[in-house]
Design a protein around this motif. Structure first.
Motif, PDB file in Angstrom:
ATOM      1  N   ARG A   9      40.197  33.437  45.755  1.00 41.63           N
ATOM      2  CA  ARG A   9      40.363  34.377  44.641  1.00 41.63           C
ATOM      3  C   ARG A   9      41.764  34.294  44.036  1.00 41.63           C
ATOM      4  O   ARG A   9      42.692  33.769  44.653  1.00 41.63           O
ATOM      5  CB  ARG A   9      40.068  35.798  45.106  1.00 41.63           C
ATOM      6  CG  ARG A   9      41.156  36.438  45.946  1.00 41.63           C
ATOM      7  CD  ARG A   9      40.929  37.957  45.972  1.00 41.63           C
ATOM      8  NE  ARG A   9      41.842  38.609  46.884  1.00 41.63           N
ATOM      9  CZ  ARG A   9      42.990  39.155  46.503  1.00 41.63           C
ATOM     10  NH1 ARG A   9      43.384  39.081  45.241  1.00 41.63           N
ATOM     11  NH2 ARG A   9      43.768  39.771  47.386  1.00 41.63           N
ATOM     12  N   ARG A  84      38.324  47.521  34.560  1.00 45.06           N
ATOM     13  CA  ARG A  84      38.285  47.304  36.005  1.00 45.06           C
ATOM     14  C   ARG A  84      37.282  46.234  36.452  1.00 45.06           C
ATOM     15  O   ARG A  84      37.619  45.361  37.255  1.00 45.06           O
ATOM     16  CB  ARG A  84      37.978  48.604  36.753  1.00 45.06           C
ATOM     17  CG  ARG A  84      38.126  48.436  38.264  1.00 45.06           C
ATOM     18  CD  ARG A  84      37.328  49.478  39.029  1.00 45.06           C
ATOM     19  NE  ARG A  84      37.413  49.282  40.458  1.00 45.06           N
ATOM     20  CZ  ARG A  84      36.798  48.312  41.148  1.00 45.06           C
ATOM     21  NH1 ARG A  84      36.065  47.408  40.509  1.00 45.06           N
ATOM     22  NH2 ARG A  84      36.914  48.223  42.450  1.00 45.06           N
ATOM     23  N   SER A  85      36.047  46.295  35.919  1.00 43.51           N
ATOM     24  CA  SER A  85      35.051  45.345  36.427  1.00 43.51           C
ATOM     25  C   SER A  85      35.359  43.922  35.964  1.00 43.51           C
ATOM     26  O   SER A  85      35.198  42.967  36.728  1.00 43.51           O
ATOM     27  CB  SER A  85      33.631  45.765  36.042  1.00 43.51           C
ATOM     28  OG  SER A  85      33.493  45.741  34.658  1.00 43.51           O
ATOM     29  N   GLU A  88      37.984  42.560  38.298  1.00 43.71           N
ATOM     30  CA  GLU A  88      37.434  42.113  39.586  1.00 43.71           C
ATOM     31  C   GLU A  88      36.714  40.768  39.434  1.00 43.71           C
ATOM     32  O   GLU A  88      36.879  39.869  40.266  1.00 43.71           O
ATOM     33  CB  GLU A  88      36.494  43.180  40.164  1.00 43.71           C
ATOM     34  CG  GLU A  88      35.988  42.811  41.537  1.00 43.71           C
ATOM     35  CD  GLU A  88      35.384  43.997  42.313  1.00 43.71           C
ATOM     36  OE1 GLU A  88      35.519  45.159  41.856  1.00 43.71           O
ATOM     37  OE2 GLU A  88      34.795  43.737  43.369  1.00 43.71           O
ATOM     38  N   ASP A  89      35.923  40.634  38.350  1.00 43.09           N
ATOM     39  CA  ASP A  89      35.213  39.370  38.109  1.00 43.09           C
ATOM     40  C   ASP A  89      36.188  38.200  37.982  1.00 43.09           C
ATOM     41  O   ASP A  89      35.982  37.137  38.557  1.00 43.09           O
ATOM     42  CB  ASP A  89      34.371  39.453  36.829  1.00 43.09           C
ATOM     43  CG  ASP A  89      33.203  40.434  36.968  1.00 43.09           C
ATOM     44  OD1 ASP A  89      32.911  40.853  38.107  1.00 43.09           O
ATOM     45  OD2 ASP A  89      32.606  40.789  35.930  1.00 43.09           O
ATOM     46  N   LYS A  92      37.777  37.320  41.384  1.00 44.26           N
ATOM     47  CA  LYS A  92      36.813  36.667  42.277  1.00 44.26           C
ATOM     48  C   LYS A  92      36.476  35.265  41.817  1.00 44.26           C
ATOM     49  O   LYS A  92      36.111  34.413  42.618  1.00 44.26           O
ATOM     50  CB  LYS A  92      35.560  37.518  42.434  1.00 44.26           C
ATOM     51  CG  LYS A  92      35.857  38.752  43.287  1.00 44.26           C
ATOM     52  CD  LYS A  92      34.618  39.551  43.615  1.00 44.26           C
ATOM     53  CE  LYS A  92      34.947  40.606  44.669  1.00 44.26           C
ATOM     54  NZ  LYS A  92      33.916  41.663  44.722  1.00 44.26           N
ATOM     55  N   LEU A 128      41.651  48.596  41.359  1.00 40.40           N
ATOM     56  CA  LEU A 128      42.097  47.536  42.277  1.00 40.40           C
ATOM     57  C   LEU A 128      43.588  47.683  42.546  1.00 40.40           C
ATOM     58  O   LEU A 128      44.375  47.951  41.627  1.00 40.40           O
ATOM     59  CB  LEU A 128      41.794  46.164  41.683  1.00 40.40           C
ATOM     60  CG  LEU A 128      40.301  45.863  41.513  1.00 40.40           C
ATOM     61  CD1 LEU A 128      40.112  44.516  40.824  1.00 40.40           C
ATOM     62  CD2 LEU A 128      39.576  45.887  42.859  1.00 40.40           C
ATOM     63  N   LEU A 208      40.861  41.913  48.791  1.00 39.71           N
ATOM     64  CA  LEU A 208      41.191  42.846  47.710  1.00 39.71           C
ATOM     65  C   LEU A 208      41.158  44.261  48.273  1.00 39.71           C
ATOM     66  O   LEU A 208      40.328  44.572  49.113  1.00 39.71           O
ATOM     67  CB  LEU A 208      40.137  42.755  46.604  1.00 39.71           C
ATOM     68  CG  LEU A 208      40.321  41.735  45.485  1.00 39.71           C
ATOM     69  CD1 LEU A 208      39.080  41.713  44.600  1.00 39.71           C
ATOM     70  CD2 LEU A 208      41.554  42.072  44.649  1.00 39.71           C
ATOM     71  N   HIS A 210      42.015  48.736  47.268  1.00 40.09           N
ATOM     72  CA  HIS A 210      41.953  49.713  46.172  1.00 40.09           C
ATOM     73  C   HIS A 210      43.107  50.695  46.245  1.00 40.09           C
ATOM     74  O   HIS A 210      43.639  50.943  47.325  1.00 40.09           O
ATOM     75  CB  HIS A 210      40.629  50.500  46.267  1.00 40.09           C
ATOM     76  CG  HIS A 210      39.443  49.601  46.213  1.00 40.09           C
ATOM     77  ND1 HIS A 210      38.755  49.201  47.337  1.00 40.09           N
ATOM     78  CD2 HIS A 210      38.843  48.982  45.167  1.00 40.09           C
ATOM     79  CE1 HIS A 210      37.779  48.374  46.989  1.00 40.09           C
ATOM     80  NE2 HIS A 210      37.811  48.228  45.680  1.00 40.09           N
TER      81      HIS A 210
END
Ligand code: T5A
Ligand code: NA
Length: 213
Positions: A9, A84-85, A88-89, A92, A128, A208, A210
């Motif tokens: 990542r 946020r999403s 994360e994508d 990753k 995150l 990862l 939070h």
């Protein structure tokens, strides 16, 4: 935890500091450095003034609109949640993200106005957590000498002094404090070393986590 079969990542690296501490200059320099060594990387900034929420924040910062202190605090936070999403994508998928300001700005600036510190931290919970926070340390007086502050809402020496105290209350083991008054090239050199090391740690499987861990 990270899936052991997935690709390595990217690292989540945040730059923080008072207004004029040199964040944006150093972020673009880090971006070109990582690109030059073949590391997949993107530069993001908060507030992201391009979204609908970001446009409300931008109008507030330039004094075109007034908002209750709690309201603007929650908008800054919402502006991070809306990314946020995707964040994360990207991580990753192996992309390192260099972020110009994040939740620490959110808490430091709002609590410097007098809002409760823990209340300010609450809406950031679950975003995150950065793998590394690079804090560009400068006094408000020195920062103001850099061409002077502009017309944005928070650009006053007395207020920036309060923000600096709040930042001090937020720092944890993920922070690296860098003297922002060093010549730009020297600041660059230190930041490069920290970031390259952080990218390697994340590639080697650092999980990862939070906020506020
Ligand atoms: N905010 C933000 C909140 O209240 N809540 C939140 O949740 C968030 C995310 C946003 C404002 O919103 C607040 C914080 C802010 O007040 P912004 O758009 O991020 O503001 O703008 P600033 O951070 O204020 O950006 P600046 O452009 O003012 O400062 P930078 O990015 O820190 O500094 P930079 O790189 O532009 O450099 C400033 C000047 O200094 C020189 C540069 O050449 C430039 O002229 N410089 C140096 N000079 C000498 N030596 C060095 N080492 C130097 N480094 C840079
Ligand atoms: Na900036």
């Amino acid at each position: 935890a990270l899936n052991p079969n997935s690709q390595p990542r990217g690292a989540l690296v945040v730059l923080e500091g008072l207004d004029r501490s040199g964040k944006s200059s150093q972020c673009s320099e880090l971006l070109s450095h990582l690109q030059s060594i073949g590391c997949p990387v993107e530069l993001w900034r908060f507030p992201d003034r391009n979204t609908a929420v970001g446009q409300m924040i931008s109008a507030y910062l330039s004094n075109e609109s007034n908002l209750d202190d709690h309201t603007i605090h929650l908008l800054f936070s919402a502006n991070r949640w809306e990314k946020r999403s995707l964040m994360e994508d990207k991580l990753k998928a192996g992309t390192t993200l260099i972020i110009d300001r994040y939740s620490y700005s959110g808490v430091a600036f709002s609590s410097a106005k007098g809002l409760d510190f823990d209340w300010c931290k609450a809406p950031e919970m679950g975003l995150l957590a950065p793998d590394m926070v690079l804090y560009l340390d400068i006094s408000p007086e020195k920062a103001a000498e850099r061409g002077g502050y502009g017309d944005e809402r928070y650009e006053r020496v007395d207020f920036q002094g309060k923000v600096r105290e709040k930042y001090q209350a937020l720092h944890d083991a993920s922070w690296k404090i860098v003297d922002a008054c060093l010549p730009m090239e020297e600041v660059q050199k230190k930041l490069r070393e920290y970031v390259v090391e952080c990218v390697a740690t994340c590639q080697n499987g650092r999980a990862l986590s939070h906020l506020w861990s």
